[in-house]
Design a protein around this motif. Structure first.
Motif, short mmCIF file in Angstrom:
data_model
loop_
_atom_site.label_atom_id
_atom_site.label_comp_id
_atom_site.label_asym_id
_atom_site.label_seq_id
_atom_site.Cartn_x
_atom_site.Cartn_y
_atom_site.Cartn_z
N TYR A 135 17.19 -19.39 13.10
CA TYR A 135 18.33 -19.37 14.00
C TYR A 135 19.48 -18.63 13.29
N PRO A 136 19.46 -17.30 13.31
CA PRO A 136 20.47 -16.52 12.58
C PRO A 136 21.90 -16.90 12.98
N GLY A 137 22.73 -17.10 11.96
CA GLY A 137 24.12 -17.46 12.21
C GLY A 137 24.40 -18.93 12.10
N VAL A 138 23.37 -19.77 12.20
CA VAL A 138 23.57 -21.21 12.05
C VAL A 138 23.87 -21.52 10.58
N ALA A 139 24.91 -22.34 10.36
CA ALA A 139 25.33 -22.62 8.99
C ALA A 139 25.87 -24.04 8.89
N LEU A 140 26.22 -24.47 7.65
CA LEU A 140 26.77 -25.80 7.41
C LEU A 140 28.24 -25.72 7.07
N ASN A 141 28.98 -26.70 7.56
CA ASN A 141 30.39 -26.83 7.20
C ASN A 141 30.62 -28.27 6.76
N LYS A 142 30.97 -28.45 5.49
CA LYS A 142 31.19 -29.80 4.98
C LYS A 142 32.52 -30.32 5.52
N VAL A 143 32.47 -31.44 6.25
CA VAL A 143 33.68 -31.97 6.90
C VAL A 143 34.11 -33.32 6.33
N GLY A 144 33.36 -33.84 5.39
CA GLY A 144 33.69 -35.12 4.78
C GLY A 144 32.75 -35.43 3.65
N ASP A 145 32.95 -36.58 3.03
CA ASP A 145 32.10 -36.98 1.92
C ASP A 145 30.72 -37.36 2.46
N GLY A 146 29.74 -36.51 2.20
CA GLY A 146 28.39 -36.77 2.69
C GLY A 146 28.20 -36.46 4.15
#
Length: 466
Positions: A394-405
């Motif tokens: 799924y090109p473009g799908v990524a992670l964004n850390k928004v909190g602890d864990g």
């Protein structure tokens, strides 16, 4: 002379055999332009039109509509005309319409098409499906295909008829094409991210899905006028057998991908409940455009307020995993919002959570939430490495850390096509199945498992409210 006769008979047999093979090949679907000819039977729900929101090369522009005269078919034809006349990517459907009291008999006698689209009065739906299959016509049906135990038994007969005639019966599970659901399923199959599926308990189910809908809503940015019968649970079905069809389907599809579910062995009902939504006469008029309650709804009216059993929940075990699904119908949507979906799948390493509330601007978003006790540094490393494989698919799908864990899965806009576009995606899958000549092996048993779960839950819930 005898040898000549033997040769002649052999030649005739070979020729007959070849002709039979050619006839069978001709009966099948090849993907050729226009070979699929649609029939729309008694379209009472706007989903019937959404199948035709886009065009398909292998589907003929001529569509045969059979329906009683009245509001339902008129609204359906208006929607098709809207698709044909829109400025961007207009369709070119040619609706060939027959209206009359004998619309069903006429359709069965004429057999103008080879795929029947069904989305309308659910009280009639299973019988429509059975008669269509008996006529040798494939069926692509909106949910639900069964709204009580009696129609579930009839549905079992329908699948037996389809198998005997080598044709297909398939229901339109649009939610499988929603991107957050697709990614939730994908991540749950990766041990480094999810770990193992927890079993859960009735008090703490391991899979939870909740859907909130609204009687007054917008479709194509226009107020949706619902047919009066839509608010009669004997015709539409109660909420516990309607929208929950999608939720039960997703539990099966996500937690047990490509696995056969045998309802006689794999499903155990634990609890089920039902409750009503109250609708005032003014709200009834806004939803249906009708001034007064018809006689068939008066059984559900208390002190001038209509009470509709459109809410319900089910707690059950599927292959030993405890799941809970629930549907809630409010009168109308909050400002800036619409129908919403909440879902959590609980693994030994993380929960995969879909939220669609005000905080998400009423857009579904997927979160990965590490469970307590996990080594967060090591987990984040594994999560990041595993997401690279997901991003490749799924090109473009990524992670964004928004909190602890806690991480939010960032999803490009190109994947958010919307609920109405999902009908075209399901139809394209069905057209592929027609060309292949078969459904995936798990689809039919899992459709039966799904409708067994919902209709049996209705029996349980009704027994508690007598």
């Amino acid at each position: 002379m005898k040898n000549y006769l033997v040769f002649s008979m052999a030649a005739l047999l070979v020729g007959a055999s070849c002709n039979t093979k050619q006839e069978k090949a001709a009966e099948g679907f090849t993907g050729a332009p226009g070979e699929v000819k649609l029939i729309t039977l008694d379209p009472g729900h706007f989903h019937a039109a959404l199948v035709q929101k886009v065009s398909y090369p292998q589907v003929s522009k001529d569509v045969y509509v059979y329906a009683p005269t009245g509001f339902d078919v008129d609204e359906h034809l208006k929607r098709i005309q809207g698709f044909n006349t829109r400025a961007e990517n207009p369709t070119a459907w040619n609706e060939i319409v027959y209206t009359g009291d004998d619309y069903l008999e006429k359709m069965l006698a004429e057999k103008k098409g080879n795929v029947m689209i069904q989305a309308g009065n659910n009280g009639k739906k299973t019988e429509y499906i059975k008669k269509t299959l008996e006529a040798g016509i494939n069926v692509l049906s909106d949910k639900p295909m069964a709204i009580n135990s009696q129609s579930f038994k009839l549905l079992e007969e329908c699948f037996a008829i389809a198998k005997q005639k080598n044709i297909m019966l398939y229901d339109i599970m649009t939610e499988r094409n929603e991107i957050t659901t697709m990614l939730q399923r994908e991540l749950s199959t990766i041990p480094a991210i999810y770990g193992e599926q927890l079993k859960g308990s009735p008090e703490e189910p391991a899979i939870v899905k909740e859907s909130v809908h609204h009687l007054f809503k917008l479709v194509d940015n226009k107020p949706l006028t619902r047919p009066v019968w839509y608010l009669d649970v004997t015709q539409q079905g109660e909420g516990i057998v309607d929208v929950t069809t999608h939720l039960v389907d997703l539990v099966q599809w996500e937690a047990f991908p490509d696995q056969v579910i045998d309802y006689k062995k794999d499903i155990e009902l634990i609890d089920a409940n039902r409750w009503t939504t109250s609708i005032s006469p003014e709200e009834f008029k806004q939803v249906t455009g009708t001034e007064a309650y018809p006689d068939f709804l008066k059984k559900d009216v208390e002190n001038d307020t209509l009470k509709v059993y459109c809410n319900g929940d089910i707690v059950y075990k599927i292959k030993g995993v405890t799941a809970k699904v629930s549907v809630i119908w409010n009168y109308t949507f909050p400002k800036g919002g619409g129908d919403t979906h909440f879902s959590v799948m609980k693994g030994s390493k993380a929960d995969l959570v879909i939220r669609q509330g005000k905080e998400q601007n009423y857009q579904p978003e997927l979160f990965v939430e590490a469970v307590k006790g996990v080594d967060l540094a090591a987990y984040e490393k594994d999560l990041t490495a595993s997401m690279e494989k997901v991003s490749a698919e799924y090109p473009g799908v990524a992670l964004n850390k928004v909190g602890d864990g806690v991480w939010q899965v960032e999803i490009p806009a190109k994947y958010r096509v919307g609920h109405e576009a999902h009908f075209g995606q399901v139809t394209e899958h069905f057209l592929d199945y027609l060309k292949d000549g078969k459904l995936p092996d798990w689809e039919v048993p899992n459709m039966l498992a799904k409708y067994y779960t919902t209709t049996s839950a209705l029996d349980m819930a009704k027994a508690k409210t007598k």
